[in-house]
Design a protein around this motif. Structure first.
Motif, mmCIF file in Angstrom:
data_model
loop_
_atom_site.group_PDB
_atom_site.id
_atom_site.type_symbol
_atom_site.label_atom_id
_atom_site.label_comp_id
_atom_site.label_asym_id
_atom_site.label_seq_id
_atom_site.Cartn_x
_atom_site.Cartn_y
_atom_site.Cartn_z
ATOM 1 N N SER A 1 -4.312 3.308 0.360
ATOM 2 C CA SER A 1 -3.444 4.276 -0.297
ATOM 3 C C SER A 1 -1.998 4.063 0.144
ATOM 4 C CB SER A 1 -3.879 5.704 0.052
ATOM 5 O OG SER A 1 -2.999 6.655 -0.515
ATOM 6 N N ASP B 1 -4.209 5.979 4.907
ATOM 7 C CA ASP B 1 -4.457 4.550 4.703
ATOM 8 C C ASP B 1 -5.005 3.914 5.982
ATOM 9 O OD1 ASP B 1 -4.101 2.058 3.079
ATOM 10 O OD2 ASP B 1 -2.767 1.571 4.744
ATOM 11 N N TYR C 1 -9.810 3.179 3.965
ATOM 12 C CA TYR C 1 -9.050 3.774 2.874
ATOM 13 C C TYR C 1 -7.874 2.863 2.503
ATOM 14 C CZ TYR C 1 -11.413 8.226 3.861
ATOM 15 O OH TYR C 1 -12.344 9.209 4.047
ATOM 16 N N ASP D 1 -0.584 10.914 -3.820
ATOM 17 C CA ASP D 1 -0.973 9.510 -3.975
ATOM 18 C C ASP D 1 -2.450 9.373 -4.329
ATOM 19 O OD1 ASP D 1 1.548 8.081 -2.833
ATOM 20 O OD2 ASP D 1 1.058 9.608 -1.343
ATOM 21 N N ASP D 2 -2.749 8.361 -5.134
ATOM 22 C CA ASP D 2 -4.141 7.992 -5.381
ATOM 23 C C ASP D 2 -4.720 7.358 -4.111
ATOM 24 O OD1 ASP D 2 -3.633 8.815 -7.930
ATOM 25 O OD2 ASP D 2 -3.573 6.800 -8.794
ATOM 26 N N GLN D 3 -6.047 7.372 -4.015
ATOM 27 C CA GLN D 3 -6.713 6.762 -2.857
ATOM 28 C C GLN D 3 -7.933 5.981 -3.319
ATOM 29 O OE1 GLN D 3 -7.475 9.447 0.497
ATOM 30 N NE2 GLN D 3 -5.985 10.879 -0.353
ATOM 31 N N TYR E 1 -12.878 6.081 -5.929
ATOM 32 C CA TYR E 1 -11.462 6.128 -6.319
ATOM 33 C C TYR E 1 -11.069 7.563 -6.643
ATOM 34 C CZ TYR E 1 -7.121 5.362 -8.889
ATOM 35 O OH TYR E 1 -5.815 5.414 -9.323
ATOM 36 N N ASN F 1 -0.249 6.536 0.763
ATOM 37 C CA ASN F 1 -0.106 7.627 1.725
ATOM 38 C C ASN F 1 -0.519 7.114 3.104
ATOM 39 O OD1 ASN F 1 -0.117 9.960 3.230
ATOM 40 N ND2 ASN F 1 -1.556 11.070 1.918
#
Length: 358
Positions: free
Chosen positions: A44, A50, A42, A347-349, A331, A46
């Protein structure tokens, strides 16, 4: 890529053990072994998500022919996280039994089983549980009343309505209480009182399926003592529509829950409205793009009033080398307010993965 393989690949993510390998078949006894190795990472801002997210998942499905009309069956599935250090607590490291049940199936009367299994509401939720990574469903989660996977469930299912109506499927489920105890330690947000529910679906001759489910459960004293949510029962109803033809897959669900949807460790939303929509297409060359939309809005929260507790778009692309090997990117475009008062991640990931499955 032939039509038969297209269908297998489109449904592999929707059914446990869809690509199972037969390891034993003799004297009316059959055992299939299935699993997958998932290399995943991942990306991110975050930090809670992540980084490495690699895991291994293994399971078996077995059956025995008892008579001309009666079959016994069982299934077990376990998850092994490969992104933690060696040693430590299994549960904290993410290692867990996902499924474990046994039952009997009659040719006309249907099947009945007991153990750790999917909740009756997942009969609807499964049709939008399709994103390759970010399948964070709005109203389905493990050990959350009668939605996702959970223990102590007695389930009866009958397909084609006793052989009278092709495509008409009915099911009923009872779940015994699971509260914190010496033999069954669990947090308040993983507990439940006695509950029951029903589902009904119809697979039309035109590749369209119509689904509905309803469930109600008692809530525990510990749940009502949490900061958010207060009520004697947790209720939910869900409905869905699916179109599945050759390389095209479209599905949408709508659900409404009361005193059921968890908000972290704070408690439960008094009421939520939940919408999920997915669209997927598998090209003959093995590429499969998918787009999904997921939104859950909580109503009349004690702290903030109405607020989104899940809201995101999902965009993914999978390439199937064959029915056993795939590579993909996913995404998650998060639409949660960055200034929300509940501490919900905004947050986006991005997720990247390579999967071998059998």
């Amino acid at each position: 890529m032939n039509k038969k393989l297209v269908i297998v690949l489109m449904t592999a993510g929707l059914a446990q053990g869809a690509l199972a390998a037969e390891v034993y078949n003799k004297d009316a006894n059959k055992l299939d072994f299935y699993g997958k190795a998932v290399a995943r990472h991942y990306i991110s801002d975050n930090t809670a998500v992540d980084g490495d997210a690699t895991y291994i998942r293994l399971g078996f499905k077995g059956q025995t022919q008892i008579s001309d009309v009666l079959t016994g069956f069982g299934q077990w599935e376990y998850n092994f996280q490969a992104n933690h250090s060696e040693g430590g607590n299994d549960a904290q490291n993410g290692n867990k039994t996902r499924l474990g049940f046994a039952g009997l199936k009659h040719a006309t009367l249907g099947s009945i089983d007991y153990g750790r299994n999917y909740g009756i509401i997942y009969d609807v939720g499964a049709i939008t549980d399709t994103p390759v990574i970010f399948d964070d469903e709005t109203y389905i989660s493990a050990d959350n009343f009668m939605t996702g996977r959970g223990g102590g469930r007695l389930t009866w299912r009958n397909n084609d309505f006793f052989g009278l109506v092709d495509g008409l499927n009915v099911a009923a489920q009872y779940q015994g209480a699971n509260s914190n105890s010496t033999n069954n330690p669990r947090s308040a947000t993983r507990a439940n009182g006695d509950g029951y529910g029903f589902s009904l679906s119809y697979d039309t001759p035109w590749d369209v399926s119509i689904l509905g489910a309803w469930a109600t459960s008692k809530r525990t004293t510990a749940q009502n003592a949490l900061l958010l949510g207060d009520g004697d029962r947790a209720d939910i109803w869900a409905t869905g529509l699916k179109y599945d033809h050759d390389s095209v897959y479209l599905a949408a669900t709508w659900a409404q829950s009361q005193n059921m949807t968890p908000i972290g460790s704070l408690g439960y939303a008094n009421k939520t409205d939940n919408l999920e929509v997915v669209a997927k297409y598998l090209f003959q060359n093995g590429f499969a793009p998918e787009v999904g939309y997921f939104k859950s809005k909580a109503k009349d929260l004690q702290l903030t009033g109405d607020q989104d507790i899940m809201h995101y778009w999902d965009f993914s692309l999978v390439y199937y080398f064959n029915k056993n090997m795939s590579v993909y990117a996913d995404y998650k475009l998060n639409r949660i307010d960055k200034d929300n008062n509940l501490g919900i991640a905004s947050d986006d990931q991005t997720g990247l993965g390579l999967t071998y499955q059998f």
